[in-house]
Design an enzyme around this catalytic site. Structure first.
Site, PDB file in Angstrom:
ATOM      1  N   THR A 166      57.116  54.042  40.582  1.00 61.06           N
ATOM      2  CA  THR A 166      58.375  52.982  40.552  1.00 61.06           C
ATOM      3  C   THR A 166      58.685  52.870  39.034  1.00 61.06           C
ATOM      4  O   THR A 166      57.926  53.447  38.153  1.00 61.06           O
ATOM      5  CB  THR A 166      58.027  51.419  40.869  1.00 61.06           C
ATOM      6  OG1 THR A 166      57.150  51.074  39.811  1.00 61.06           O
ATOM      7  CG2 THR A 166      57.467  51.462  42.060  1.00 61.06           C
ATOM      8  N   TYR A 222      46.920  43.437  31.175  1.00 60.59           N
ATOM      9  CA  TYR A 222      47.251  43.670  32.750  1.00 60.59           C
ATOM     10  C   TYR A 222      46.008  43.612  33.581  1.00 60.59           C
ATOM     11  O   TYR A 222      46.228  43.031  34.506  1.00 60.59           O
ATOM     12  CB  TYR A 222      47.910  44.948  32.579  1.00 60.59           C
ATOM     13  CG  TYR A 222      48.507  45.455  34.113  1.00 60.59           C
ATOM     14  CD1 TYR A 222      49.559  45.092  34.517  1.00 60.59           C
ATOM     15  CD2 TYR A 222      47.928  46.490  34.763  1.00 60.59           C
ATOM     16  CE1 TYR A 222      50.246  45.404  35.584  1.00 60.59           C
ATOM     17  CE2 TYR A 222      48.431  46.714  35.960  1.00 60.59           C
ATOM     18  CZ  TYR A 222      49.502  46.189  36.461  1.00 60.59           C
ATOM     19  OH  TYR A 222      49.914  46.686  37.463  1.00 60.59           O
ATOM     20  N   VAL A 260      59.379  33.933  37.060  1.00 59.74           N
ATOM     21  CA  VAL A 260      58.034  33.382  37.859  1.00 59.74           C
ATOM     22  C   VAL A 260      57.034  32.745  36.696  1.00 59.74           C
ATOM     23  O   VAL A 260      56.398  31.866  37.343  1.00 59.74           O
ATOM     24  CB  VAL A 260      57.310  34.425  38.335  1.00 59.74           C
ATOM     25  CG1 VAL A 260      58.050  35.242  39.422  1.00 59.74           C
ATOM     26  CG2 VAL A 260      56.789  35.582  37.398  1.00 59.74           C
ATOM     27  N   LYS A 285      45.442  41.070  36.555  1.00 60.61           N
ATOM     28  CA  LYS A 285      45.450  41.592  37.806  1.00 60.61           C
ATOM     29  C   LYS A 285      43.914  41.183  38.493  1.00 60.61           C
ATOM     30  O   LYS A 285      43.738  41.104  39.679  1.00 60.61           O
ATOM     31  CB  LYS A 285      45.550  43.165  38.003  1.00 60.61           C
ATOM     32  CG  LYS A 285      47.162  43.300  37.726  1.00 60.61           C
ATOM     33  CD  LYS A 285      47.976  42.666  38.570  1.00 60.61           C
ATOM     34  CE  LYS A 285      49.463  43.203  38.429  1.00 60.61           C
ATOM     35  NZ  LYS A 285      50.530  42.657  39.401  1.00 60.61           N
ATOM     36  N   ASP A 340      64.438  37.382  41.347  1.00 53.45           N
ATOM     37  CA  ASP A 340      63.905  38.296  40.256  1.00 53.45           C
ATOM     38  C   ASP A 340      64.397  37.708  39.015  1.00 53.45           C
ATOM     39  O   ASP A 340      65.604  36.983  38.816  1.00 53.45           O
ATOM     40  CB  ASP A 340      64.414  39.774  40.328  1.00 53.45           C
ATOM     41  CG  ASP A 340      63.674  40.707  39.581  1.00 53.45           C
ATOM     42  OD1 ASP A 340      62.829  41.559  40.101  1.00 53.45           O
ATOM     43  OD2 ASP A 340      63.864  41.008  38.143  1.00 53.45           O
TER      44      ASP A 340
END
Ligand SMILES: NC(=O)c1ccc[n+]([C@@H]2O[C@H](COP(=O)([O-])OP(=O)(O)OC[C@H]3O[C@@H](n4cnc5c(N)ncnc54)[C@H](O)[C@@H]3O)[C@@H](O)[C@H]2O)c1
Length: 265
Positions: A210, A177, A83, A181, A56
């Site tokens: 989350t 986003y 990443v 995706k 992370d």
């Protein structure tokens, strides 16, 4: 926090009721392991007997997840990595191979939404477009680009990428986003076609409870048939299943894990 039942629906260390075939003894890299779905996945895989690399950009969070796993008797190491950086992907693979000698499972889970500015097509600025595309799409590609050669050399492996229902349903003001995706879905199918000895699948979650949801005062559960948000533990269970021998005939699949959202017209 590890140990809190709030985001996963059960406390850490509370064993799952059943186990997945073929996972035990393997090794996994899990990105986004400091929080939410990534953290729940690292924990779930550990409960299945998998040795885990908790990766992370939030190194402290990755370390906390690692300590929780170790405290419960599992095997894990933490790697602080971004990443979007290929050099850090190589370092992460090196650390995984140094610790475990193999990587059987890649979980591309790290992700962000643009919380720093407007996200409609016209007002979204280039900096924020690239930030989201780099993290959510390029990061997933770099993960596969780095780890797949190792899996191909061993003639086995499994990758799970995290897309989103935002890729396939019209949602307002999630321009970068949704595009990222959607790209994850295309990338998953491409990679599955190209490398048949490795299984490569994706999950498109609905809205999952989350920290990525932030403080927005919106009831996202209205999109689902099941009238609640999903839990990170539920998505983690699907990641574990897709990696397991029980899913040995599945590849190139995108699973809508969405409380029935995709069944609605
Ligand atoms: N929660 C939802 O409703 C939902 C729905 C669909 C898809 N998803 C996807 O699930 C994945 C996990 O999200 P979550 O809900 O657990 O959110 P989260 O915010 O709890 O976790 C995301 C994690 O990714 C890490 N991260 C962010 N940028 C990174 C980078 N550049 N390099 C490494 N790590 C980085 C963060 O530090 C964090 O630990 C994301 O890809 C997200 O887009 C979430």
């Amino acid at each position: 926090m590890p140990g809190s039942p709030t985001s996963r629906g059960r406390a850490f260390g509370q064993k799952v009721g059943f186990t997945m075939r073929g996972l035990s003894g393997g090794a996994a890299i899990v990105t986004g392991a400091a929080s939410g779905i990534g953290q729940a996945t690292a924990i779930r895989l550990s409960e299945e007997g998998v040795r885990v690399v908790c990766a992370d950009v939030n190194g402290t969070g990755a370390e906390q997840t690692t300590k929780s796993i170790q405290g419960a008797g599992g095997t894990a190491i933490a790697v602080e990595m971004d990443v979007t950086k290929s050099a850090l992907w190589k370092k992460t693979l090196d650390e995984a191979l140094g610790a475990y000698g193999q990587v059987d499972y890649l979980c591309n889970i790290a992700g962000i939404v643009n919380t720093l500015g407007p996200d409609n097509v016209i007002e979204l600025d280039e900096e924020h477009w690239h930030w989201v595309i780099d993290t959510d799409l390029t990061g997933t590609w770099l993960g596969m680009k780095t780890v797949l050669p190792h899996m191909l050399e061993r003639g086995r492996g499994s990758v799970v990428n995290i897309s989103s229902m935002a890729a396939v349903r019209g949602l307002l003001d999630l321009t970068a986003y949704s595009a990222a995706k959607g790209g994850v879905i295309s990338l998953t199918k491409q990679a599955a076609m190209q490398y048949p000895t490795v299984r490569i699948n994706a999950i498109a979650p609905g809205t999952i409870d989350t920290p990525i949801l932030g403080d927005v005062d919106v009831d996202f559960s209205v999109n689902h048939i099941i009238p609640r948000l999903g839990t990170a533990g539920e998505v983690a269970g699907m990641v574990a299943y897709l990696h397991s021998e029980d899913a040995a005939f599945l590849t190139g699949l995108v699973i809508p894990m969405d409380g029935g959202w995709s069944a609605k017209t």
